[in-house]
Design a protein around this motif. Sequence first.
Motif, PDB file in Angstrom:
ATOM      1  N   THR A 275      35.982  53.880  41.337  1.00  0.00           N
ATOM      2  CA  THR A 275      37.074  52.994  40.940  1.00  0.00           C
ATOM      3  C   THR A 275      37.014  52.793  39.432  1.00  0.00           C
ATOM      4  O   THR A 275      35.956  52.915  38.808  1.00  0.00           O
ATOM      5  CB  THR A 275      36.986  51.610  41.619  1.00  0.00           C
TER       6      THR A 275
ATOM      7  N   ALA B 225      42.415  46.029  47.405  1.00  0.00           N
ATOM      8  CA  ALA B 225      42.320  47.356  46.800  1.00  0.00           C
ATOM      9  C   ALA B 225      43.658  47.756  46.188  1.00  0.00           C
ATOM     10  O   ALA B 225      44.723  47.401  46.703  1.00  0.00           O
ATOM     11  CB  ALA B 225      41.892  48.374  47.853  1.00  0.00           C
ATOM     12  N   ASN B 226      43.615  48.479  45.102  1.00  0.00           N
ATOM     13  CA  ASN B 226      44.814  48.965  44.431  1.00  0.00           C
ATOM     14  C   ASN B 226      44.879  50.472  44.631  1.00  0.00           C
ATOM     15  O   ASN B 226      44.152  51.232  43.991  1.00  0.00           O
ATOM     16  CB  ASN B 226      44.767  48.618  42.942  1.00  0.00           C
ATOM     17  N   GLN B 227      45.766  50.925  45.542  1.00  0.00           N
ATOM     18  CA  GLN B 227      45.786  52.338  45.901  1.00  0.00           C
ATOM     19  C   GLN B 227      46.198  53.223  44.731  1.00  0.00           C
ATOM     20  O   GLN B 227      45.644  54.304  44.535  1.00  0.00           O
ATOM     21  CB  GLN B 227      46.726  52.574  47.085  1.00  0.00           C
ATOM     22  N   GLU B 228      47.157  52.760  43.921  1.00  0.00           N
ATOM     23  CA  GLU B 228      47.594  53.575  42.802  1.00  0.00           C
ATOM     24  C   GLU B 228      46.457  53.790  41.802  1.00  0.00           C
ATOM     25  O   GLU B 228      46.264  54.897  41.283  1.00  0.00           O
ATOM     26  CB  GLU B 228      48.802  52.938  42.111  1.00  0.00           C
TER      27      GLU B 228
ATOM     28  N   ASP C 289      43.276  53.724  42.537  1.00  0.00           N
ATOM     29  CA  ASP C 289      42.298  54.589  43.184  1.00  0.00           C
ATOM     30  C   ASP C 289      42.731  56.046  43.136  1.00  0.00           C
ATOM     31  O   ASP C 289      41.898  56.950  42.968  1.00  0.00           O
ATOM     32  CB  ASP C 289      42.077  54.153  44.634  1.00  0.00           C
ATOM     33  N   LEU C 290      44.031  56.298  43.286  1.00  0.00           N
ATOM     34  CA  LEU C 290      44.529  57.675  43.200  1.00  0.00           C
ATOM     35  C   LEU C 290      44.303  58.244  41.806  1.00  0.00           C
ATOM     36  O   LEU C 290      43.843  59.387  41.649  1.00  0.00           O
ATOM     37  CB  LEU C 290      46.019  57.720  43.541  1.00  0.00           C
TER      38      LEU C 290
ATOM     39  N   SER D 288      41.314  60.293  53.166  1.00  0.00           N
ATOM     40  CA  SER D 288      42.198  59.278  52.594  1.00  0.00           C
ATOM     41  C   SER D 288      43.074  59.927  51.526  1.00  0.00           C
ATOM     42  O   SER D 288      42.767  61.009  51.009  1.00  0.00           O
ATOM     43  CB  SER D 288      41.380  58.151  51.971  1.00  0.00           C
ATOM     44  N   THR D 289      44.169  59.246  51.190  1.00  0.00           N
ATOM     45  CA  THR D 289      45.078  59.809  50.192  1.00  0.00           C
ATOM     46  C   THR D 289      44.375  60.017  48.863  1.00  0.00           C
ATOM     47  O   THR D 289      44.590  61.036  48.183  1.00  0.00           O
ATOM     48  CB  THR D 289      46.288  58.874  49.986  1.00  0.00           C
ATOM     49  N   ALA D 290      43.516  59.084  48.483  1.00  0.00           N
ATOM     50  CA  ALA D 290      42.804  59.211  47.211  1.00  0.00           C
ATOM     51  C   ALA D 290      41.903  60.441  47.222  1.00  0.00           C
ATOM     52  O   ALA D 290      41.865  61.205  46.254  1.00  0.00           O
ATOM     53  CB  ALA D 290      41.993  57.949  46.936  1.00  0.00           C
TER      54      ALA D 290
ATOM     55  N   HIS E 193      53.713  57.413  44.640  1.00  0.00           N
ATOM     56  CA  HIS E 193      52.901  56.671  43.679  1.00  0.00           C
ATOM     57  C   HIS E 193      53.199  57.196  42.275  1.00  0.00           C
ATOM     58  O   HIS E 193      52.752  58.287  41.892  1.00  0.00           O
ATOM     59  CB  HIS E 193      51.415  56.817  44.001  1.00  0.00           C
TER      60      HIS E 193
END
Length: 527
Positions: free
Chosen positions: A135, A278-281, A283-284, A320-322, A358
């Motif tokens: 992260t 959690a902040n998915q953007e 993390d990506l 996962s997407t990340a 995203h």
Amino acid sequence: MKLAPAKSKPLIAILALSLLLTPVWSQLPTSSSNLPALGDGADMTLSAERKLGDRIARELYRDPDYLEDPILDEYLQNIWQPLVKGAQARGDMSPELQERFAWKILIGRDRSVNAFALPGGYLGIHLGLISVVTTRDELASVMAHELSHVTQRHISRSMGDQARMTPWLIGAMILGMLAASKSAQGAQAMIVGGQAMAAQSQLNFSRDMEREADRIGYGVMSEAGFDTQGFVNMFGKLQQASSLNDNGAFPYLRSHPLSSERMADMQSRQQLQTPRAANQEQDLVQAMMSARARVFSQPGVDALRAWAQEANDASVAKQSTAKQMGILYGACLSWMQLRDLAQAHALLPRLKLAAAQHAPSARLVQLLEAELAFKEDDMRSVLTSLRHVSAQANSLWQRPELLFITQASARLQVSSPTAETSQILAQGISALQRWVLQHAQDAQAWQVLATALAAQGRPLASLRAEGETQLARMDFGAAVDRFRAAQDASRRMNAAQADHIEASIVDARLRFAQGLLREQMLERQDR
């Protein structure tokens, strides 16, 4: 910094005083309450510390492992700048310190997990560190810790007992310690005499200073809006690496020994914080930047092929997407490094689909597509992939897009100009000129501007930009050479071609560069 490489090479280790050796500070106070306040007890002035940092950075700019990458630079700046502002808001950074120090990040192509502060406000980041954090908050915790070493003048205070040593000797010793992380031969070449060897232990931070950097760094990180859980998570990763018997890949463990007291302090502080979602953007983006750092750390052909083949594993779709984005991005970049551009192209649709929802990660995919077009020497495709950006007002262009669009349009202007590319080039030059007014030490931006001005048929302005490039890299001799070349070009111009304003600027900048060069030569004579 990785130990015992197969061969010796120039220093990359963007080094720092916080690294390499286990601290030996028996003569320092054992209680953090005895630490002096900001600036107290600092035997080295701000000016002297900045000059020392400049001397070391000057050598590191010439290191082949020094990396200028617009995308990683932007990612780190997006973390670094909020931390700097957080330190200012808390009162940890005085206005004088903010003005006098460089506050620059240097990236090194080193696979070891490391980061460090240099004198004068320089921060070194190894690609190995970026590649292992999961992260941006974990990375922010390391950067906040190192920033606090600088704001609390730990470097100056660490050198207090070395007051009789000249800055040149201290600088040579620091570079020697960096070389020691690469090869014993490099260390012997850089560390001069027994005096420097005996003083090495003095150039590491004490445990009290490490605790102070933890405490202040934690507050800076919180003030900057990062999740302080990243501090605890990073400590956990370092503790795990330590328990597995560090094999040299984690120099941060040796320079920043983890004590149970330090870890308990961070964990107790975290209990008072409200957990954040959690902040998915984010993390990506972190997953993609970790993959980029891993690929650019010069891992070797076999590793690149292994990462490139990861995208073909059927299990990727279950991740996962990340993780998917990290694998696909790393695979595409690996194929590009291997010059198999067809395989890289084949991965772009999957990347675009995964990033479609995203915006930040979708932007990184578009930049990757532009990089692929650069590899193919297809400048029109570069502009096509960034068409949505070039259609905006150039004041809205972000730095990576600005550099890519200006480079591509400059090449097209030379090879096959059109009215459209001429207009885009003019927009890029205008935006770059505004950028360097605010970021005068951005050598890469100056270099792109020099190329663009030459393509536009403005040789005098181009030569001046080349001189500014060398000034930003602190190569004063090369800067004098470029400014003199600009002077000569100005004298050869006829009245219709003459640009008296630019010529006056060149004259002033030449005198400035000559002054810096004379100062540098006098310093060398005093060694």
